[in-house]
Design a protein around this motif. Structure first.
Motif, mmCIF file in Angstrom:
data_model
loop_
_atom_site.group_PDB
_atom_site.id
_atom_site.type_symbol
_atom_site.label_atom_id
_atom_site.label_comp_id
_atom_site.label_asym_id
_atom_site.label_seq_id
_atom_site.Cartn_x
_atom_site.Cartn_y
_atom_site.Cartn_z
ATOM 1 N N ASP A 466 0.878 -1.276 -0.052
ATOM 2 C CA ASP A 466 0.117 0.031 -0.067
ATOM 3 C C ASP A 466 0.784 1.295 -0.065
ATOM 4 N N TRP A 467 2.112 1.086 -0.022
ATOM 5 C CA TRP A 467 3.066 2.190 -0.077
ATOM 6 C C TRP A 467 3.182 2.819 -1.545
ATOM 7 N N LEU A 468 2.757 1.695 -2.574
ATOM 8 C CA LEU A 468 2.541 2.084 -4.053
ATOM 9 C C LEU A 468 1.503 2.713 -4.260
ATOM 10 N N SER A 469 1.749 3.721 -5.309
ATOM 11 C CA SER A 469 0.286 4.482 -6.023
ATOM 12 C C SER A 469 -0.739 3.293 -6.488
ATOM 13 N N VAL A 470 -0.088 2.462 -7.377
ATOM 14 C CA VAL A 470 -1.144 1.488 -7.808
ATOM 15 C C VAL A 470 -1.298 0.399 -6.707
ATOM 16 N N GLY A 471 -0.213 -0.021 -6.036
ATOM 17 C CA GLY A 471 -0.382 -0.991 -4.788
ATOM 18 C C GLY A 471 -0.403 -2.303 -5.167
ATOM 19 N N HIS A 472 0.559 -2.920 -5.911
ATOM 20 C CA HIS A 472 0.571 -4.332 -6.499
ATOM 21 C C HIS A 472 1.985 -4.761 -6.220
ATOM 22 N N VAL A 473 2.094 -5.961 -5.722
ATOM 23 C CA VAL A 473 3.058 -6.729 -5.543
ATOM 24 C C VAL A 473 4.049 -6.798 -6.656
ATOM 25 N N ASP A 474 3.533 -7.009 -7.812
ATOM 26 C CA ASP A 474 4.316 -7.163 -9.038
ATOM 27 C C ASP A 474 5.269 -5.646 -9.375
ATOM 28 N N GLU A 475 4.982 -4.756 -8.823
ATOM 29 C CA GLU A 475 5.650 -3.483 -8.945
ATOM 30 C C GLU A 475 7.246 -3.522 -8.100
ATOM 31 N N PHE A 476 7.357 -4.649 -7.221
ATOM 32 C CA PHE A 476 8.705 -4.584 -6.581
ATOM 33 C C PHE A 476 9.355 -6.011 -6.433
ATOM 34 N N LEU A 477 8.633 -7.130 -6.834
ATOM 35 C CA LEU A 477 8.973 -8.541 -6.643
ATOM 36 C C LEU A 477 8.696 -9.233 -8.052
ATOM 37 N N THR A 478 9.229 -10.252 -8.162
ATOM 38 C CA THR A 478 9.159 -11.322 -9.056
ATOM 39 C C THR A 478 10.057 -12.556 -8.913
ATOM 40 N N PHE A 479 9.348 -13.725 -9.664
ATOM 41 C CA PHE A 479 10.552 -14.860 -9.421
ATOM 42 C C PHE A 479 10.745 -15.472 -10.671
ATOM 43 N N HIS A 573 9.834 7.608 -6.991
ATOM 44 C CA HIS A 573 9.581 8.813 -6.332
ATOM 45 C C HIS A 573 8.102 8.994 -5.841
ATOM 46 N N LEU A 574 8.138 9.709 -4.883
ATOM 47 C CA LEU A 574 6.858 9.903 -4.189
ATOM 48 C C LEU A 574 5.804 11.070 -4.942
ATOM 49 N N LYS A 575 4.831 10.393 -5.176
ATOM 50 C CA LYS A 575 3.417 11.499 -5.673
ATOM 51 C C LYS A 575 2.629 11.450 -4.565
ATOM 52 N N GLY A 576 2.706 12.630 -3.743
ATOM 53 C CA GLY A 576 1.896 12.599 -2.611
ATOM 54 C C GLY A 576 2.591 11.713 -1.549
ATOM 55 N N SER A 577 1.598 10.587 -1.085
ATOM 56 C CA SER A 577 2.184 9.833 0.058
ATOM 57 C C SER A 577 2.434 8.329 -0.577
ATOM 58 N N TYR A 578 2.092 8.276 -1.944
ATOM 59 C CA TYR A 578 2.417 7.170 -2.668
ATOM 60 C C TYR A 578 3.645 7.048 -3.624
ATOM 61 N N ALA A 579 4.329 5.826 -3.795
ATOM 62 C CA ALA A 579 5.509 5.640 -4.661
ATOM 63 C C ALA A 579 5.135 5.289 -6.109
ATOM 64 N N GLU A 580 5.739 5.875 -7.007
ATOM 65 C CA GLU A 580 5.755 5.254 -8.357
ATOM 66 C C GLU A 580 7.081 5.082 -8.864
ATOM 67 N N ALA A 581 7.223 4.200 -9.949
ATOM 68 C CA ALA A 581 8.525 4.130 -10.454
ATOM 69 C C ALA A 581 9.093 5.348 -11.327
ATOM 70 N N PHE A 582 10.492 5.612 -10.868
ATOM 71 C CA PHE A 582 10.993 6.749 -11.665
ATOM 72 C C PHE A 582 11.357 6.558 -12.914
ATOM 73 N N PHE A 583 11.689 5.447 -13.460
ATOM 74 C CA PHE A 583 11.925 5.002 -14.712
ATOM 75 C C PHE A 583 11.288 3.414 -14.888
ATOM 76 N N PRO A 584 11.066 3.070 -16.179
ATOM 77 C CA PRO A 584 10.510 1.858 -16.350
ATOM 78 C C PRO A 584 11.026 0.616 -15.345
ATOM 79 N N ASP A 585 10.033 0.068 -14.548
ATOM 80 C CA ASP A 585 10.042 -0.879 -13.398
ATOM 81 C C ASP A 585 10.675 -2.144 -13.963
ATOM 82 N N MET A 586 11.901 -2.303 -13.863
ATOM 83 C CA MET A 586 12.501 -3.658 -14.438
ATOM 84 C C MET A 586 11.907 -4.701 -14.045
ATOM 85 N N VAL A 587 11.589 -4.859 -12.466
ATOM 86 C CA VAL A 587 11.181 -6.166 -12.044
ATOM 87 C C VAL A 587 9.977 -6.521 -12.479
#
Length: 663
Positions: A466-479, A573-587
């Motif tokens: 929930d720290w992410l603007s969209v809020g999905h786990v695929d924004e910071f992890l993958t296998f 980077h943060l937009k308000g209180s939520y984070a977004e990828a600064f450049f295309p999110d390679m994960v």
């Protein structure tokens, strides 16, 4: 199995009873005896087994074992080993004697009719209904387990059906029988016996909405199969034909395990004596089934089909993206399926709309798409285009308040098989994003979380997204799968690794190399500028803390060590209180076996090459992986998504059979 029946004998006239093959019948030898009788002797005709049980602490076993004292601590039971050919063709005789006399004071006669009644299912999990010595009423997990399995009949074998087959009260296709589990009723005995007795099939009221039963009368006509138990029918009087010894049934599941349903259902058959009022069941046989769970497949399973959307794109970038996806699928020997604009209504986020999994029983397996509750432009695609022959469908309706962003299935992932301490998860664990450890905030809908938990075989883990603007786990992890002994790695987005890389490049004299250099409509940022940007540094520190919290949860819940984790350079980077990828999110990549489709990061060019791409290659290619960097900047990144968000993959099921695990 029914409790042991009791038969009372009479000195005045013969007693008649029905005896089910393999079931002991208690014979009351003390209810009517001669006045001076002290002992008894019992004998039976061939085909009858006689058992005498006694308490050796209270009864002295007689020297001549055929004479037993008429003591309350001596019990007589009988059983038959085959069905009778005619009524009362088996005989038991009880003779009564005085204390010191060899001459019988009287006799009682019991005539038995043997009948073979048995309800049998695939308790051995071999794909066929077969008699078994195990307790059919119970269901056991594990390598030594037993018990029959039901598939939820959620595919659509007949295209004339408006929905899944489970909604039909009549058979619409003979192929549908292959999705059902076999059940056989043995009903062997003299035909005349069934003039005064009937067989009744039952489903408990609590299970009637969860299971359907079709009676099979052979032939290739749909009319040869009729539903006899289900939501509208709790009982069925079996229509036994003269001379019929076995009747076949097919059983279907109607609902997956859920918060109000553990997954177990039962069916029973009773032999009922119609000559009494009220009618009395004299024998009941019960079988148990467990509903096969919906199983999600992780990235480490081989890909079968890659789904992607064709959308109207004013930049024209979608056409190039589709071409890149086609090339990647070709390398991975994976079928590409393009959802056209007319079916997605310009909703490109196909990962968010659905998740692929499968169901499996010993006799059959098929894929099942789980339709998310997000319901945007793609809302009809899973039901209208994926549901079909041997392709099932399931969804969960959420309350009227509507879904949050965390209900999209980009917020749903699965780990490879893992071992945590002594606990094995041979099918991996499901991962979902949540508001933890923050109080309040967004969370995946309870009905979806409950559904996933109720499947039991992939115990869900809640992460903090929930720290992410969209809020999905695929924004910071993958296998990703690897060719070494471990078999996989967890990739985590890492701002600290990215900043460290940029600092190294600055120290090497490349501080003026720029992020986004040459990218149209995007301001380039040099390494020096990014490192000097206090806001970006502060945002990165916050995001790293959020990811580190998840890192510890993942290590603990999946039994991982630092060697199992690869940190992928990524800034937010943060937009308000939520984070977004600064450049295309390679994960946020698509994984097709050893071929990875990674968002092109447009990092600083050093010696003619993107330093971010080179770093990722150095991390992943030694693991046997092939990195393809794909431009998704305008078509996905600028819309707050990446390649994983815009694709979906159906994968091979696990070879491991879910019923062999212990949840």
């Amino acid at each position: 199995m029914a409790s042991q029946r009791a038969v009372r004998l009479s000195l005045k006239k013969p007693t008649h009873a029905v005896c089910v093959v393999g079931v002991k019948t208690y014979v009351d030898v003390r209810s009517d005896i001669p006045k001076e009788a002290k002992t008894f002797r019992v004998s039976g005709s061939p085909g009858v087994e006689i058992f005498i049980a006694h308490d050796p602490a209270r009864v002295i076993e007689p020297t001549y074992k055929d004479h037993w004292p008429l003591d309350s601590n001596v019990d007589v039971t009988v059983s038959v080993d085959t069905a009778s050919k005619a009524l009362s063709d088996l005989k038991v005789k009880v003779s009564y004697f005085g204390e010191y006399e060899d001459h019988a004071l009287g006799h009682s006669v019991l005539f038995l009719t043997g009948v073979d009644i048995s309800l049998d299912v695939d308790t051995g999990r071999k794909g066929k209904a077969k008699r078994s010595q195990v307790d059919k009423k119970t269901w056991r997990w594990g390598p030594e387990g037993y018990g029959a399995v039901l598939l939820v009949n959620c595919d659509r074998d007949s295209l004339s059906s408006s929905g899944p087959d489970l909604a039909n009260r009549q058979l619409m296709s003979l192929d549908d029988l292959k999705d059902m589990s076999p059940m056989v009723l043995t009903c062997d005995g003299p035909d005349k016996l069934f003039h005064s007795h009937k067989l009744v099939l039952n489903v408990p009221f609590s299970d009637c909405k969860r299971v359907g039963v079709f009676c099979a009368r052979g032939g290739n006509s749909l009319s040869s199969y009729k539903q006899v138990l289900g939501p509208q029918h709790l009982t069925y009087e079996v229509e036994r034909q003269p001379g019929e010894q076995k009747i076949s049934f097919y059983v279907e599941g109607l609902t997956f395990p859920n918060s109000d349903f553990l997954g177990l259902v039962s069916l029973s058959v009773s032999l009922v004596d119609t000559g009494t009022l009220p009618e009395v069941p004299i024998f009941t046989d019960t079988v148990a089934f467990r509903m096969a769970p919906w199983i999600m497949t992780p990235n480490t399973q081989p890909p079968l089909e890659l789904y992607v959307c064709s959308v109207i794109d004013p930049h024209g970038s979608n056409e190039k993206f589709l071409k890149d996806m086609s090339d990647l699928a070709l390398k991975a020997n994976c079928k590409l399926i393009i959802c056209p604009w007319t079916e997605n209504r310009n909703d490109r986020w196909i990962q968010d709309e659905m998740e692929f999994g499968y169901v499996e029983a010993p006799h059959k397996s098929f894929p099942v798409v789980f339709d998310s509750p997000r319901d945007r432009g793609l809302k009809d695609f899973p039901f209208k285009r994926i549901l079909g022959p041997d392709f099932g469908y399931v969804t969960q309706k959420i309350p009227l308040a509507g879904p949050s962003g965390l209900d999209s299935f980009g917020n749903l992932d699965a780990s490879p098989p893992v071992t945590v301490g002594s606990k094995e998860y041979p099918l991996g664990r499901i991962l979902i994003g949540s508001s933890f450890p923050k109080s309040g905030g967004r969370r995946m809908a309870k009905v979806v979380r409950d559904f996933l938990k109720a499947q039991q075989v992939q115990a869900p883990v809640e992460l903090y997204s929930d720290w992410l603007s969209v809020g999905h786990v695929d924004e910071f992890l993958t296998f990703v799968p690897t060719s070494d002994r471990k078999g996989f790695r967890l990739l985590l987005a890492s701002p600290s690794v990215c900043l460290k890389l940029f600092q190294e490049k600055k120290d090497e004299g490349h501080g003026e190399a720029a992020q986004f250099d040459g990218l149209k409509d995007q301001v380039a940022r040099s390494i020096n500028e990014m490192l000097a940007d206090r806001s970006l540094q502060s945002d990165s520190a916050f995001v790293q803390k959020c990811i580190d919290w998840n890192r510890e949860v993942l290590k603990r819940e999946l039994g991982l060590t630092e060697r199992d984790i690869v940190d992928i350079p990524q800034l937010f980077h943060l937009k308000g209180s939520y984070a977004e990828a600064f450049f295309p999110d390679m994960v946020n990549m698509v994984v097709l076996g050893k071929y990875l489709g990674i968002p092109k990061p447009f990092g600083p060019i050093i010696n003619g090459r993107c330093c971010l791409e080179e770093k990722v290659r150095s991390l992943l290619e030694p693991l046997g992986l092939h990195c393809t960097f794909i431009d998704d900047y305008l078509s996905y990144h600028k819309l707050l998504g990446e390649i994983h968000c815009g694709t979906n993959v159906r994968r091979q099921p696990f070879s491991f059979k879910w019923w062999r695990m212990v949840p």
